[in-house]
Write a protein that holds these residues in place. Structure first.
Motif, mmCIF file in Angstrom:
data_model
loop_
_atom_site.group_PDB
_atom_site.id
_atom_site.type_symbol
_atom_site.label_atom_id
_atom_site.label_comp_id
_atom_site.label_asym_id
_atom_site.label_seq_id
_atom_site.Cartn_x
_atom_site.Cartn_y
_atom_site.Cartn_z
ATOM 1 N N VAL A 184 92.037 6.373 71.905
ATOM 2 C CA VAL A 184 91.750 7.147 70.312
ATOM 3 C C VAL A 184 91.251 8.597 70.498
ATOM 4 O O VAL A 184 90.433 8.797 71.475
ATOM 5 C CB VAL A 184 90.753 6.185 69.590
ATOM 6 N N GLU A 186 88.766 10.775 68.983
ATOM 7 C CA GLU A 186 87.722 10.849 68.250
ATOM 8 C C GLU A 186 87.509 12.536 67.648
ATOM 9 O O GLU A 186 87.456 13.258 68.383
ATOM 10 C CB GLU A 186 86.442 10.438 68.693
ATOM 11 N N SER A 255 89.193 3.291 57.193
ATOM 12 C CA SER A 255 89.383 3.597 58.789
ATOM 13 C C SER A 255 88.435 2.938 59.694
ATOM 14 O O SER A 255 88.604 2.447 60.380
ATOM 15 C CB SER A 255 88.915 5.254 58.900
ATOM 16 N N ILE A 259 88.812 -0.157 62.299
ATOM 17 C CA ILE A 259 88.205 -0.177 63.662
ATOM 18 C C ILE A 259 87.595 -1.470 63.983
ATOM 19 O O ILE A 259 87.622 -2.082 65.120
ATOM 20 C CB ILE A 259 87.465 1.241 63.901
ATOM 21 N N THR A 263 88.463 -4.077 67.271
ATOM 22 C CA THR A 263 87.498 -3.761 68.354
ATOM 23 C C THR A 263 86.936 -4.945 68.731
ATOM 24 O O THR A 263 87.104 -6.223 67.937
ATOM 25 C CB THR A 263 86.438 -2.688 67.871
#
Length: 340
Positions: A184, A186, A255, A259, A263
């Motif tokens: 990802v 960031e 978002s 995530i 995760t």
């Protein structure tokens, strides 16, 4: 050559060099192994395709600037990270923290001091330059500092030598992976304000049998100050602390939820205190943390003292639109109101 083929052909070399980097101490608080680590990284940069590598001296630990220039007119990407690591408490490790070991935990992982902060990350960028070589399409600068774990007191001196304002993109090499199965990019991280609070009530410690009830106790007084910083819901009580915090948009919240699904985040282990829900606390809201407290006696046995000094380390993670100067001023005003 595709990525998989590159890794297969260079796996042994990559692991050998990474293990050498992780084995080399670079403990910034004590300065242990700094010069040796700087020389090692300089050689690695040249071996992995950079044209030049310069050691930038500062009043503290040196910085490292490596460059790969393909075309003066091409865009320039800068990778920024740090090679220093925190001090080690041997009791927290099962073995030598500077002897990398591979363990099967959520897949094979290398465990060593600095593997996840920050040697592993910037070494991956070296491998990327080595893999892409002349097909990079951009010029590359790798800038590493050696005092990130001390608050970056001399980073400005490195940036004076190698200003990054002419680069097109700056990528921070420091950080973790939120998802095991997907790299990802960031787009930002919370800022950091770190400060020390010291309380002094006398010139020396006193005997509690003789002076108990007659003398102020620095341990109690700093505890009262620290306890005033948050209420029992975890909300920061410093007046104006949340004043400039942006309200998260629907896209922000969507978002975060995505995530959380992808995760290892466990909502049952999430701190219920403070503003926001779940990982919103990490991405969208500021946090105040007490990193450590020291006062008086804390070893085995007993010492009947009234401590005359106490010290606490306080960190604030800030979000966009917050100012470290303003937060510091508000914190000082709050503490003054508590002790007055």
């Amino acid at each position: 050559m595709d990525t998989g083929k590159y890794i297969e052909q260079n796996k042994d070399r990559i692991l050998t060099d990474l293990n050498s980097l992780l084995s080399q101490k670079s403990v910034s608080p004590e300065g242990e192994g700094i010069s040796e680590c700087v020389n090692l990284i300089s050689n690695l940069c040249l071996n992995y395709g950079f044209d030049a590598c310069e050691i930038v001296e500062t009043e503290g630990h040196p910085g490292i600037v490596a460059e790969k220039v393909l075309d003066e007119d091409a865009p320039t990407v800068a990778f920024f990270g740090h090679y220093d690591v925190q001090s080690v408490k041997e009791d927290n490790w099962n073995g030598n923290p500077f002897n990398p070991v591979v363990k099967d935990e959520n897949g094979k992982r290398i465990f060593a001091r600095g593997a996840g902060d920050n040697k592993g990350q910037f070494f991956a960028h070296l491998c990327a330059v080595d893999f892409l070589k002349e097909n990079l399409g951009v010029n590359v600068i790798l800038l590493l500092e050696g005092e990130e774990e001390k608050g970056s007191p001399h980073l400005s001196q490195i940036l004076e030598h190698e200003p990054l304002d002419q680069t097109d993109v700056v990528v921070c090499a420091d950080g973790g992976m939120e998802m095991d199965d997907m790299p990802v990019v960031e787009l930002g991280c919370r800022g950091m304000l770190y400060t020390h609070l010291k309380v002094k009530t006398g010139e020396k410690n006193l005997h509690s049998g003789e002076f108990g009830g007659l003398s102020r106790n620095a341990g109690f007084e700093i505890s009262q100050i620290l306890a005033s910083l948050k209420d029992d819901t975890g909300t920061v009580k410093i007046d104006g602390f949340y004043e400039n915090v942006r309200e998260p948009s629907e896209k922000d919240l969507e978002s975060v939820r995505e995530i959380e699904k992808r995760t290892r985040f466990n909502p049952e282990k999430s701190d219920e205190f403070g503003k926001g829900e779940g990982l919103e606390k990490k991405f969208l809201y500021p946090q105040l943390n007490i990193a450590g407290i020291e006062s008086g006696f804390g070893g085995k046995g007993a010492e009947t003292i009234i401590p005359s000094e106490a010290e606490a380390s306080i960190g604030v993670r800030m979000v966009p639109d917050q100012s470290s100067t303003e937060i510091m001023e508000k914190m000082e005003k709050h503490i003054e109101s508590v002790i007055s």
